[in-house]
Design a protein around this motif. Sequence first.
Motif, short mmCIF file in Angstrom:
data_model
loop_
_atom_site.label_atom_id
_atom_site.label_comp_id
_atom_site.label_asym_id
_atom_site.label_seq_id
_atom_site.Cartn_x
_atom_site.Cartn_y
_atom_site.Cartn_z
N SER A 105 -39.79 16.71 -16.08
CA SER A 105 -38.59 16.03 -16.60
C SER A 105 -38.95 14.64 -17.15
O SER A 105 -38.31 14.16 -18.08
N VAL A 106 -39.98 14.01 -16.59
CA VAL A 106 -40.43 12.73 -17.14
C VAL A 106 -41.00 12.95 -18.55
O VAL A 106 -40.70 12.19 -19.47
N LEU A 107 -41.77 14.01 -18.71
CA LEU A 107 -42.34 14.33 -20.04
C LEU A 107 -41.21 14.50 -21.07
O LEU A 107 -41.27 13.92 -22.15
N ARG A 108 -40.18 15.25 -20.69
CA ARG A 108 -39.04 15.47 -21.61
C ARG A 108 -38.25 14.19 -21.81
O ARG A 108 -37.82 13.87 -22.91
N GLY A 109 -38.06 13.44 -20.73
CA GLY A 109 -37.27 12.20 -20.80
C GLY A 109 -37.93 11.18 -21.71
O GLY A 109 -37.26 10.55 -22.54
N ILE A 110 -39.25 11.03 -21.59
CA ILE A 110 -39.96 10.05 -22.44
C ILE A 110 -39.80 10.45 -23.91
O ILE A 110 -39.53 9.61 -24.76
N ALA A 111 -39.93 11.74 -24.20
CA ALA A 111 -39.80 12.21 -25.59
C ALA A 111 -38.39 11.92 -26.11
O ALA A 111 -38.22 11.47 -27.25
N HIS A 137 -52.90 12.28 -24.57
CA HIS A 137 -52.65 13.10 -25.77
C HIS A 137 -51.23 12.94 -26.30
O HIS A 137 -51.01 12.78 -27.48
N ARG A 138 -50.26 12.99 -25.40
CA ARG A 138 -48.87 12.84 -25.84
C ARG A 138 -48.59 11.39 -26.27
O ARG A 138 -47.90 11.15 -27.25
N ALA A 139 -49.14 10.45 -25.52
CA ALA A 139 -48.91 9.03 -25.84
C ALA A 139 -49.43 8.68 -27.23
O ALA A 139 -48.78 7.94 -27.98
N VAL A 140 -50.57 9.24 -27.61
CA VAL A 140 -51.13 8.95 -28.95
C VAL A 140 -50.16 9.49 -30.01
O VAL A 140 -49.86 8.81 -30.99
N GLN A 141 -49.61 10.70 -29.77
CA GLN A 141 -48.67 11.28 -30.74
C GLN A 141 -47.42 10.41 -30.89
O GLN A 141 -46.90 10.26 -31.99
N LEU A 142 -46.94 9.85 -29.77
CA LEU A 142 -45.71 9.05 -29.82
C LEU A 142 -45.98 7.63 -30.33
O LEU A 142 -45.04 6.93 -30.71
N SER A 143 -47.24 7.21 -30.32
CA SER A 143 -47.55 5.83 -30.72
C SER A 143 -47.66 5.74 -32.24
O SER A 143 -47.68 6.72 -32.94
N ARG A 144 -47.75 4.47 -32.71
CA ARG A 144 -47.90 4.30 -34.16
C ARG A 144 -49.37 4.31 -34.54
O ARG A 144 -49.72 4.12 -35.69
N HIS A 145 -50.27 4.49 -33.57
CA HIS A 145 -51.70 4.50 -33.88
C HIS A 145 -52.19 5.92 -34.10
O HIS A 145 -52.01 6.78 -33.25
N GLU A 146 -52.81 6.15 -35.26
CA GLU A 146 -53.33 7.49 -35.51
C GLU A 146 -54.74 7.61 -35.01
O GLU A 146 -55.22 8.67 -34.62
#
Length: 230
Positions: A26-32, A95-104
Amino acid sequence: MAEMLARLGFDAVTLDMQHGFHSTESVLRGIAGVALAGKPAIVRIPVGRFDMASRALDMGASAVIAPMINDVEDARAFAAAMKFPPLGERSWGPHRAVQLSRHEDVSTFMRTADRETLSFAMIETRKAFDRLNDILDVDGIDGVFVGPADFSIAWSEGAQVDPGLKEMMPAIEAIAAAAEKNGKLAAIFAADPGRAGRYRQMGYRLVATASDTESLVLGAATLLERAKAG
Ligand code: 3PY
Ligand code: MG
């Protein structure tokens, strides 16, 4: 719920794994959901679960709150989980944090992560208060987060739980001042939202207020009142 709250005027939403019932999933979904609303998500981990701090960051949390940080050893272990080497011992895998960040580019992400994600050590016992400056001094601890309910239990030596306990207010004020002096952030939970302004005046830069269940009950009670009056 997290996304809906993030779409209101709040600056951030906290997902609570200590007293709230969030799981890893639920944390994974909540953060998204919070990220979808363009807001930062904060995760509070259970006591001593510093492995969850790294995991929350991997999932894209912008900050982590660690409860019951009572001495320098606790603070160092928490900071180690939050920061990449050489400052800490955070292991690579966001892996998820990189996708959500502005850094490619992952190296840019890695180099900026330590200053873009915040670690808050909770001060909620007398022991923590006595060691406040040592805790604030730990590299990788970005700020302290006061838990006034537990702090009141400690302050009254177990006589009561009262987040508004008058006798402890000078100590709460002193915590914000000590954080400021050490160049760190002060944050607090305002069990009564009416105290938020007073905390801001004391120097608290992040004031968390109300839980999802409290918000639901308050909203539902208002609707019920309106329905009965209508
Ligand atoms: C406390 O008041 O003790 C808290 O942990 C607030 O969340
Ligand atoms: Mg607490």
